[in-house]
Scaffold this active site. Structure first.
Site, mmCIF file in Angstrom:
data_model
loop_
_atom_site.group_PDB
_atom_site.id
_atom_site.type_symbol
_atom_site.label_atom_id
_atom_site.label_comp_id
_atom_site.label_asym_id
_atom_site.label_seq_id
_atom_site.Cartn_x
_atom_site.Cartn_y
_atom_site.Cartn_z
ATOM 1 N N HIS A 95 5.997 -12.576 -4.198
ATOM 2 C CA HIS A 95 6.382 -13.977 -3.959
ATOM 3 C C HIS A 95 6.609 -14.753 -5.246
ATOM 4 O O HIS A 95 7.150 -15.848 -5.223
ATOM 5 C CB HIS A 95 5.305 -14.672 -3.119
ATOM 6 N N ASP A 112 9.223 -20.743 -11.120
ATOM 7 C CA ASP A 112 8.784 -20.672 -9.727
ATOM 8 C C ASP A 112 9.516 -19.518 -9.045
ATOM 9 O O ASP A 112 10.726 -19.368 -9.224
ATOM 10 C CB ASP A 112 9.150 -21.995 -9.022
HETATM 11 C C1 GDG Z 1 4.411 -19.240 -3.764
HETATM 12 C C2 GDG Z 1 5.386 -19.161 -4.942
HETATM 13 C C3 GDG Z 1 7.279 -19.222 -3.310
HETATM 14 C C4 GDG Z 1 2.206 -28.311 -0.077
HETATM 15 N N1 GDG Z 1 1.371 -29.349 0.058
HETATM 16 C C5 GDG Z 1 1.171 -29.481 1.380
HETATM 17 C C6 GDG Z 1 1.891 -28.511 2.062
HETATM 18 N N2 GDG Z 1 2.517 -27.796 1.140
HETATM 19 C C7 GDG Z 1 3.387 -26.676 1.443
HETATM 20 C C8 GDG Z 1 4.829 -26.957 1.136
HETATM 21 C C9 GDG Z 1 5.400 -25.553 0.996
HETATM 22 C C10 GDG Z 1 4.211 -24.774 0.438
HETATM 23 O O1 GDG Z 1 3.048 -25.549 0.668
HETATM 24 C C11 GDG Z 1 4.343 -24.550 -1.063
HETATM 25 O O2 GDG Z 1 5.279 -23.538 -1.272
HETATM 26 P P1 GDG Z 1 6.062 -23.390 -2.627
HETATM 27 O O3 GDG Z 1 7.128 -22.384 -2.423
HETATM 28 O O4 GDG Z 1 6.601 -24.721 -3.011
HETATM 29 O O5 GDG Z 1 5.017 -22.960 -3.738
HETATM 30 P P2 GDG Z 1 3.707 -21.966 -3.896
HETATM 31 O O6 GDG Z 1 2.548 -22.466 -3.141
HETATM 32 O O7 GDG Z 1 3.513 -21.840 -5.362
HETATM 33 O O8 GDG Z 1 4.178 -20.559 -3.266
HETATM 34 C C12 GDG Z 1 6.699 -19.841 -4.583
HETATM 35 C C13 GDG Z 1 6.249 -19.161 -2.211
HETATM 36 O O9 GDG Z 1 5.038 -18.539 -2.660
HETATM 37 C C14 GDG Z 1 6.773 -18.375 -0.999
HETATM 38 O O10 GDG Z 1 7.154 -17.097 -1.348
HETATM 39 O O11 GDG Z 1 8.370 -20.011 -2.888
HETATM 40 O O12 GDG Z 1 7.620 -19.697 -5.653
HETATM 41 O O13 GDG Z 1 4.820 -19.745 -6.107
HETATM 42 O O14 GDG Z 1 5.710 -25.009 2.235
HETATM 43 O O15 GDG Z 1 5.391 -27.730 2.171
HETATM 44 N N3 GDG Z 1 1.922 -28.387 3.407
HETATM 45 C C15 GDG Z 1 1.169 -29.247 4.121
HETATM 46 N N4 GDG Z 1 0.407 -30.207 3.523
HETATM 47 C C16 GDG Z 1 0.383 -30.364 2.173
HETATM 48 O O16 GDG Z 1 -0.303 -31.252 1.665
HETATM 49 N N5 GDG Z 1 1.161 -29.174 5.465
#
Ligand code: GDG
Length: 479
Positions: free
Chosen positions: A174, A383
């Site tokens: 990921h 990222d």
């Molecule tokens: C890893 C990789 C890759 C965040 N705050 C809240 C909340 N979130 C949700 C967001 C989004 C998820 O969490 C975060 O996903 P990201 O992709 O932005 O980042 P990572 O956590 O670092 O994820 C990344 C991912 O894995 C998938 O493969 O894209 O590059 O680092 O969905 O919306 N959701 C809720 N409340 C919050 O306060 N409900």
């Protein structure tokens, strides 16, 4: 939902023809005041992606249940068969906080923070990976498809293949797979490459990651590659390819379109004093996400007079993350200080330029925030993908709003119509923020329309299906 005592609902582990293996199970443990315990499905992209496949195939999910020093028997939750893998408190420290999050995480993210290398952390990583492989071998039926997830479990594919050559094994990373020069710092670089080569299909977020991996396999293990195929030492063919992960686009769009979400979005804007332009950031509080530079750029724009304090607001949601790891504690202090300084220096009564929220919110609130924001600011230093960028796009059904996106997020490869920035270039970032804000509605709509089509057509289901179709075609083991 399982009955109060999870061990009471324990069932003998049935075998499964489809097994997902991930560091965490998709459930959170809930302790009630009377001491009883049950499990709540933790909403997330992966559960959404795997649920239909799991249901079609009597799937099982192998992962840690989140409570150290506790053994929990396999149980069913919401119709999913869950197989908990126990971790001791010291394994959580060494395998998870240590090797996974203080060695691999920074190393794989361009060494934004300095990775630490400790032999005892590596030893714990090996032991825990073996435990995951054993638990998976016990639950997978003959010829089953196993899909291993992420950087915490890179040794599992080879460990599993050693025990169970009959399985079809996929692996998906990921996070970014780093450039060869950085990867080579890792004292255990060959072991991890060999671990991954136990899979039939190794998936990455972007093609650059797959290329880095192929190059390393050639250089370090002296194995032959042809395009995206590797001839492994045991004669098998291993494929390394990119599968950009995505979101439940339709589900989120529906939530965003709901009248209650629209009302909440309007309320958020009112509560912020009805700014003309609302900027939004949503991230885990992680040093890879580029939070400090982004807020600094915004503060400077007000300071310079390029933005009017009375007309703009920045809401930054920073979800608490990895709070026991030093770098994350440091970042939290740095953020408190920076936000305090900007608000203190340039804010006025009732007009703090930045609303900083260090907590996590329900999905409904996130959708309302995405709907409320005029400019979404996603500026990670590195990222793997970044789902927040895709989520914002999915919520903009009126084709308004603007996405400012770092070139260094995997998502930038697909969302080419975003206002792309180099997050290390603060002046460049300032220019792009203003451009995104001031662009004509026509231009914004043109950009958003193309991006919306992209995330509608390439959703999480498309991601899982493409990967699993390719895995199904992987050639069976040589002998
Ligand atoms: C890893 C990789 C890759 C965040 N705050 C809240 C909340 N979130 C949700 C967001 C989004 C998820 O969490 C975060 O996903 P990201 O992709 O932005 O980042 P990572 O956590 O670092 O994820 C990344 C991912 O894995 C998938 O493969 O894209 O590059 O680092 O969905 O919306 N959701 C809720 N409340 C919050 O306060 N409900």
């Amino acid at each position: 939902m399982t009955p109060a005592d999870p061990s009471a609902s324990a069932q003998p582990p049935a075998t499964a023809s489809f097994v997902v293996v991930a560091n965490r199970l998709p459930v959170d443990r809930v302790e009630h005041p009377d001491g009883s315990v049950d499990w709540r499905t933790s909403p997330g992209g992966l559960v959404t992606a795997f649920e239909p496949v799991m249901r079609r195939h009597d799937g099982a999910w192998v992962g840690w249940h989140g409570a150290p020093d506790e053994e929990v028997a396999p149980f069913e939750n919401d119709g999913l068969q869950l197989v908990p893998v126990p971790l001791s408190a010291s394994e959580v420290e060494e395998y998870y906080e240590g090797f996974s999050n203080t060695t691999l995480w920074p190393l794989y993210h361009d060494v934004i923070a300095a990775p630490e290398f400790h032999r005892e952390w590596w030893d714990a990583y090996v032991v825990v990976n073996q435990r995951f492989a054993d638990a998976t071998a016990a639950v997978a039926e003959q010829g089953a498809v196993v899909w291993v997830q992420d950087y915490q479990l890179q040794l599992v594919p080879a460990m599993l293949r050693r025990q169970r050559p009959d399985l079809r094994i996929g692996f998906f990373l990921h996070i970014p797979f780093p450039p060869t020069e950085l990867y080579q710092q890792l004292p255990w670089r060959n072991q991890i490459l060999e671990g991954l080569l136990g899979a039939d299909l190794v998936g990455f977020q972007v093609s650059g990651g797959a290329q880095n991996f192929l190059r390393l396999v050639r250089a370090r293990l002296r194995q032959e590659t042809h395009r995206d195929e590797i001839r492994a030492a045991d004669g098998r063919t291993v494929v390394a390819r990119s599968y950009p992960i995505s979101i439940d686009t339709a589900g989120l769009a529906e939530l965003a379109a709901a009248p209650a979400t629209a009302e909440r979005a309007a309320e958020i804007r009112r509560d912020l004093g009805d700014p003309k332009v609302l900027f939004l950031g949503v991230d885990r509080l992680d040093y890879t996400k580029g939070l400090l530079a982004r807020l600094r750029a915004f503060g400077e724009l007000i300071d310079d007079g390029a933005l009017e304090l009375d007309e703009v607001a920045f809401v930054q949601v920073a979800t608490p993350s990895r709070e026991r790891v030093d770098e994350y504690r440091q970042l939290r202090d740095d953020m408190d200080r920076l936000v305090g300084r900007i608000n203190g220096d340039i804010g006025r009564i009732g007009r703090p330029p930045i609303t900083y929220l260090h907590s996590s919110y329900p999905r409904e609130e996130m959708a309302a925030l995405y709907r409320a924001a005029d400019v979404m600011v996603v500026t990670p230093l590195r990222d793997g993908m970044n789902l927040v960028a895709k989520e914002y796009v999915a919520c903009r059904q009126a084709d308004d709003g603007a996405l400012v996106l770092s070139e260094f997020a995997g998502a930038a490869k697909e969302l080419r119509q975003a206002y792309l920035v180099n997050p290390y270039d603060i002046n460049g970032m300032k220019d792009r923020l203003v451009e995104a804000m001031d662009d004509s509605p026509r231009n914004k709509a043109r950009r958003m329309r193309v991006m919306r089509r992209q995330v509608a057509e390439h959703d999480i289901d498309h991601w899982a299906t493409t990967f699993l179709d390719d895995l199904a075609q992987a050639q069976p083991t040589a002998d």
